[in-house]
Design a protein around this motif. Sequence first.
Motif, PDB file in Angstrom:
ATOM      1  N   ASP A  36      45.930  35.233  38.875  1.00  0.00           N
ATOM      2  CA  ASP A  36      45.268  36.090  39.850  1.00  0.00           C
ATOM      3  C   ASP A  36      44.174  36.902  39.155  1.00  0.00           C
ATOM      4  O   ASP A  36      44.398  37.436  38.061  1.00  0.00           O
ATOM      5  CB  ASP A  36      46.304  37.034  40.473  1.00  0.00           C
ATOM      6  CG  ASP A  36      45.778  37.730  41.713  1.00  0.00           C
ATOM      7  OD1 ASP A  36      44.733  38.403  41.612  1.00  0.00           O
ATOM      8  OD2 ASP A  36      46.422  37.618  42.768  1.00  0.00           O
ATOM      9  N   PRO A  37      42.969  36.997  39.753  1.00  0.00           N
ATOM     10  CA  PRO A  37      41.911  37.810  39.140  1.00  0.00           C
ATOM     11  C   PRO A  37      42.333  39.254  38.871  1.00  0.00           C
ATOM     12  O   PRO A  37      41.792  39.907  37.973  1.00  0.00           O
ATOM     13  CB  PRO A  37      40.785  37.754  40.179  1.00  0.00           C
ATOM     14  CG  PRO A  37      40.991  36.455  40.892  1.00  0.00           C
ATOM     15  CD  PRO A  37      42.486  36.281  40.946  1.00  0.00           C
ATOM     16  N   ARG A  38      43.314  39.768  39.638  1.00  0.00           N
ATOM     17  CA  ARG A  38      43.795  41.128  39.378  1.00  0.00           C
ATOM     18  C   ARG A  38      44.358  41.243  37.975  1.00  0.00           C
ATOM     19  O   ARG A  38      44.207  42.271  37.306  1.00  0.00           O
ATOM     20  CB  ARG A  38      44.871  41.517  40.390  1.00  0.00           C
ATOM     21  CG  ARG A  38      44.399  41.630  41.832  1.00  0.00           C
ATOM     22  CD  ARG A  38      45.590  41.907  42.718  1.00  0.00           C
ATOM     23  NE  ARG A  38      46.610  40.874  42.549  1.00  0.00           N
ATOM     24  CZ  ARG A  38      47.915  41.061  42.735  1.00  0.00           C
ATOM     25  NH1 ARG A  38      48.367  42.249  43.084  1.00  0.00           N
ATOM     26  NH2 ARG A  38      48.762  40.065  42.573  1.00  0.00           N
ATOM     27  N   ILE A  39      45.039  40.176  37.523  1.00  0.00           N
ATOM     28  CA  ILE A  39      45.623  40.188  36.186  1.00  0.00           C
ATOM     29  C   ILE A  39      44.513  40.179  35.136  1.00  0.00           C
ATOM     30  O   ILE A  39      44.619  40.850  34.097  1.00  0.00           O
ATOM     31  CB  ILE A  39      46.555  38.972  35.991  1.00  0.00           C
ATOM     32  CG1 ILE A  39      47.652  38.972  37.065  1.00  0.00           C
ATOM     33  CG2 ILE A  39      47.167  38.984  34.607  1.00  0.00           C
ATOM     34  CD1 ILE A  39      48.507  40.219  37.065  1.00  0.00           C
ATOM     35  N   ALA A  40      43.453  39.430  35.409  1.00  0.00           N
ATOM     36  CA  ALA A  40      42.322  39.412  34.474  1.00  0.00           C
ATOM     37  C   ALA A  40      41.681  40.790  34.384  1.00  0.00           C
ATOM     38  O   ALA A  40      41.336  41.262  33.292  1.00  0.00           O
ATOM     39  CB  ALA A  40      41.293  38.367  34.919  1.00  0.00           C
ATOM     40  N   ARG A  41      41.532  41.463  35.541  1.00  0.00           N
ATOM     41  CA  ARG A  41      40.942  42.804  35.518  1.00  0.00           C
ATOM     42  C   ARG A  41      41.843  43.784  34.785  1.00  0.00           C
ATOM     43  O   ARG A  41      41.370  44.647  34.040  1.00  0.00           O
ATOM     44  CB  ARG A  41      40.680  43.277  36.954  1.00  0.00           C
ATOM     45  CG  ARG A  41      39.522  42.549  37.627  1.00  0.00           C
ATOM     46  CD  ARG A  41      39.099  43.254  38.904  1.00  0.00           C
ATOM     47  NE  ARG A  41      40.084  43.097  39.968  1.00  0.00           N
ATOM     48  CZ  ARG A  41      40.074  42.099  40.843  1.00  0.00           C
ATOM     49  NH1 ARG A  41      39.149  41.153  40.766  1.00  0.00           N
ATOM     50  NH2 ARG A  41      40.975  42.034  41.804  1.00  0.00           N
ATOM     51  N   LEU A  42      43.161  43.666  34.994  1.00  0.00           N
ATOM     52  CA  LEU A  42      44.100  44.532  34.279  1.00  0.00           C
ATOM     53  C   LEU A  42      44.008  44.295  32.775  1.00  0.00           C
ATOM     54  O   LEU A  42      44.006  45.249  31.981  1.00  0.00           O
ATOM     55  CB  LEU A  42      45.528  44.265  34.773  1.00  0.00           C
ATOM     56  CG  LEU A  42      46.651  45.013  34.048  1.00  0.00           C
ATOM     57  CD1 LEU A  42      46.485  46.518  34.224  1.00  0.00           C
ATOM     58  CD2 LEU A  42      48.011  44.557  34.569  1.00  0.00           C
ATOM     59  N   SER A  43      43.918  43.036  32.378  1.00  0.00           N
ATOM     60  CA  SER A  43      43.834  42.709  30.951  1.00  0.00           C
ATOM     61  C   SER A  43      42.573  43.277  30.333  1.00  0.00           C
ATOM     62  O   SER A  43      42.604  43.859  29.234  1.00  0.00           O
ATOM     63  CB  SER A  43      43.863  41.186  30.759  1.00  0.00           C
ATOM     64  OG  SER A  43      45.060  40.640  31.256  1.00  0.00           O
ATOM     65  N   LEU A  44      41.444  43.133  31.028  1.00  0.00           N
ATOM     66  CA  LEU A  44      40.188  43.643  30.487  1.00  0.00           C
ATOM     67  C   LEU A  44      40.189  45.163  30.436  1.00  0.00           C
ATOM     68  O   LEU A  44      39.714  45.763  29.468  1.00  0.00           O
ATOM     69  CB  LEU A  44      39.012  43.137  31.320  1.00  0.00           C
ATOM     70  CG  LEU A  44      37.623  43.531  30.809  1.00  0.00           C
ATOM     71  CD1 LEU A  44      37.408  43.048  29.386  1.00  0.00           C
ATOM     72  CD2 LEU A  44      36.532  42.992  31.722  1.00  0.00           C
TER      73      LEU A  44
END
Length: 299
Positions: free
Chosen positions: A262-270
């Motif tokens: 999920d892109p949300r996970i990518a945003r959280l990671s960044l």
Amino acid sequence: MNGRFSPFVIKALVDTITGGVGQGADMGPPIGIYRSGPKIEQFFLDCGLDMRIGVSSRVPATTSFLRQTADHRENGDERIKRVILKVCDPREYLPEPEKAAAVREHINRALEPDGLAVTVVGGKAYLTERHATGMILDPFIAKVATLDFDTVQIEIARALPNLNDDPEDAVTAACSLIEAVCRSILIELQLPLPPKKDIDGLIRAVQEPLGLSPGRTDLPVDAEQDIRQILSGLTSVAKGVGALRTHAGDAHGRERGFKRIDPRIARLSLSAASTLALFLIETWERKEQRTLPQHGDAA
């Protein structure tokens, strides 16, 4: 599907591309630079768009052309995006760099209700979802903009455009961002890189020289446990981002039929990677009692 950009964005583009209706004393200074008719035509040509002013005046002609471009049936949004990135490109304002910031601010005010923002990383403009450049990431971008840590800027530039379209690559870039900051700090401290150069080994290597080791014995008694827990959390965050890169990123390739994250996970990671990296940089600055080197400074 077109229609992402509001009339307010079109108006802001007209303001910044033309520089306004004139240069008289009662007109006020232009936003950005004043462009003549031929220069406006060349500006759009550089965007891959054939715009002719003809018998009309500069501002009405530019307004009409941008509206037609935005309404283009197939790729109006993509064309407007090219125009936004062109007018916000810092290289357009090399003789007067302060005008680049004014143009970007003007465009971003119009983009904000549309959930978009222009961010400059490594001297290049990127159009991103506004939630991708939040309270933590923005100060980090501003900080590394003056650093000689080129690899850090490369990873930010890699991650931002991919948060929605390629979240796996964004996660990989988030991990590489932390690694790049740790490597750069160790080099600045003239310390050797650890034998294990993954994110876990690198974060551990910078903790002790930066005074961030959970095992330090000089912590205030009344807050010792709390501070120790936070310092331990630094390692946990780094490990978490590194593990996600291994299991969900694209560093090791993508098998057939893999499930996208999920892109949300990518945003959280960044966001997590940027928070940790900014803290490491600020701790380095405080320890050395100087700011990190800027481009052109002696090593």
